[in-house]
Design a protein around this motif. Structure first.
Motif, PDB file in Angstrom:
ATOM      1  N   GLU A 103     -36.942   7.125  -8.566  1.00 17.99           N
ATOM      2  CA  GLU A 103     -36.032   8.223  -8.824  1.00 17.99           C
ATOM      3  C   GLU A 103     -36.458   9.446  -8.025  1.00 17.99           C
ATOM      4  O   GLU A 103     -37.643   9.789  -7.959  1.00 17.99           O
ATOM      5  CB  GLU A 103     -36.029   8.559 -10.318  1.00 17.99           C
ATOM      6  CG  GLU A 103     -34.931   9.504 -10.708  1.00 17.99           C
ATOM      7  CD  GLU A 103     -34.813   9.655 -12.208  1.00 17.99           C
ATOM      8  OE1 GLU A 103     -34.572  10.787 -12.655  1.00 17.99           O
ATOM      9  OE2 GLU A 103     -34.966   8.647 -12.916  1.00 17.99           O
ATOM     10  N   ASP A 104     -35.500  10.108  -7.431  1.00 14.39           N
ATOM     11  CA  ASP A 104     -35.780  11.284  -6.619  1.00 14.39           C
ATOM     12  C   ASP A 104     -35.991  12.489  -7.532  1.00 14.39           C
ATOM     13  O   ASP A 104     -35.174  12.764  -8.402  1.00 14.39           O
ATOM     14  CB  ASP A 104     -34.625  11.540  -5.653  1.00 14.39           C
ATOM     15  CG  ASP A 104     -34.886  12.693  -4.737  1.00 14.39           C
ATOM     16  OD1 ASP A 104     -35.798  12.564  -3.896  1.00 14.39           O
ATOM     17  OD2 ASP A 104     -34.210  13.730  -4.855  1.00 14.39           O
ATOM     18  N   SER A 109     -31.838  15.952  -6.095  1.00 16.02           N
ATOM     19  CA  SER A 109     -31.812  14.677  -6.806  1.00 16.02           C
ATOM     20  C   SER A 109     -30.415  14.302  -7.317  1.00 16.02           C
ATOM     21  O   SER A 109     -30.055  13.130  -7.331  1.00 16.02           O
ATOM     22  CB  SER A 109     -32.811  14.681  -7.962  1.00 16.02           C
ATOM     23  OG  SER A 109     -32.457  15.661  -8.912  1.00 16.02           O
ATOM     24  N   THR A 113     -28.840  10.760  -6.417  1.00 19.49           N
ATOM     25  CA  THR A 113     -28.482   9.839  -7.499  1.00 19.49           C
ATOM     26  C   THR A 113     -27.004   9.463  -7.434  1.00 19.49           C
ATOM     27  O   THR A 113     -26.637   8.285  -7.546  1.00 19.49           O
ATOM     28  CB  THR A 113     -28.809  10.464  -8.869  1.00 19.49           C
ATOM     29  OG1 THR A 113     -30.210  10.747  -8.915  1.00 19.49           O
ATOM     30  CG2 THR A 113     -28.436   9.541 -10.014  1.00 19.49           C
ATOM     31  N   ASN A 114     -26.141  10.453  -7.221  1.00 16.22           N
ATOM     32  CA  ASN A 114     -24.701  10.187  -7.121  1.00 16.22           C
ATOM     33  C   ASN A 114     -24.372   9.348  -5.891  1.00 16.22           C
ATOM     34  O   ASN A 114     -23.520   8.451  -5.955  1.00 16.22           O
ATOM     35  CB  ASN A 114     -23.901  11.487  -7.099  1.00 16.22           C
ATOM     36  CG  ASN A 114     -23.878  12.180  -8.436  1.00 16.22           C
ATOM     37  OD1 ASN A 114     -24.171  11.583  -9.461  1.00 16.22           O
ATOM     38  ND2 ASN A 114     -23.568  13.461  -8.429  1.00 16.22           N
ATOM     39  N   LYS A 116     -26.341   7.165  -4.353  1.00 14.80           N
ATOM     40  CA  LYS A 116     -26.785   5.793  -4.608  1.00 14.80           C
ATOM     41  C   LYS A 116     -25.804   5.074  -5.528  1.00 14.80           C
ATOM     42  O   LYS A 116     -25.459   3.911  -5.306  1.00 14.80           O
ATOM     43  CB  LYS A 116     -28.185   5.779  -5.235  1.00 14.80           C
ATOM     44  CG  LYS A 116     -29.296   6.077  -4.261  1.00 14.80           C
ATOM     45  CD  LYS A 116     -30.633   6.020  -4.991  1.00 14.80           C
ATOM     46  CE  LYS A 116     -31.805   6.235  -4.089  1.00 14.80           C
ATOM     47  NZ  LYS A 116     -33.084   6.107  -4.814  1.00 14.80           N
ATOM     48  N   SER A 117     -25.352   5.763  -6.560  1.00  9.68           N
ATOM     49  CA  SER A 117     -24.420   5.167  -7.515  1.00  9.68           C
ATOM     50  C   SER A 117     -23.098   4.806  -6.841  1.00  9.68           C
ATOM     51  O   SER A 117     -22.577   3.703  -7.015  1.00  9.68           O
ATOM     52  CB  SER A 117     -24.188   6.145  -8.664  1.00  9.68           C
ATOM     53  OG  SER A 117     -23.293   5.624  -9.585  1.00  9.68           O
TER      54      SER A 117
END
Length: 139
Positions: A103-104, A109, A113-114, A116-117
């Motif tokens: 996790e970044d 971040s 995260t968004n 990657k999702s």
């Protein structure tokens, strides 16, 4: 000083079918906190299948500009219905964060995260680091 004409620099190459290659660049005007980015998506025959320019407000840092741009590129590919993409960027930091399994914890971040999702929606989404000079020249 690094020799930027070394064999690390290669001309833009089209993706292998059925992939689409999306290249983009972004810039930040720090005193107004506005960023601008250009995106181009091409197929294996170099045909432009998508083109977009986006202006964002309230972008705090150059790194946030790069991360937000990447997120918007991923969204553009999905909006156009593409499912197999290679996303090229000259920001090694962003590409490494997108490939990282952990996790970044950085200030960007949420963008990472968004991104990657969203990238998981694709059948295949490959993030690739390239030198800026490797982007296609005008025909």
């Amino acid at each position: 000083m690094r020799d930027y004409l070394s064999k690390e620099l290669k001309r833009w190459k089209p993706p292998k079918p059925p992939s689409l290659k999306i290249s983009f660049d972004a810039a930040l005007q720090s005193y107004t906190k506005k960023s601008c980015m250009g995106i181009v998506g091409r197929n294996s025959e170099r045909t432009v299948l998508g083109l977009r320019m986006i202006i964002n407000n309230h972008v705090p840092t150059p790194l946030a500009t790069e991360a937000l741009a990447c997120l918007q590129v991923i969204q553009m590919g999905l909006d156009l219905g593409f499912r197999d993409v290679v996303i090229e960027r000259d920001s090694l930091t962003i590409v490494k964060k997108l490939h990282a399994q952990n996790e970044d914890g950085s200030v960007i971040s949420a963008y990472i995260t968004n991104a990657k999702s969203l990238s998981e929606i694709y059948y295949r989404c490959n993030f690739k680091h390239v030198f800026l000079a490797a982007f296609p020249e005008r025909d």
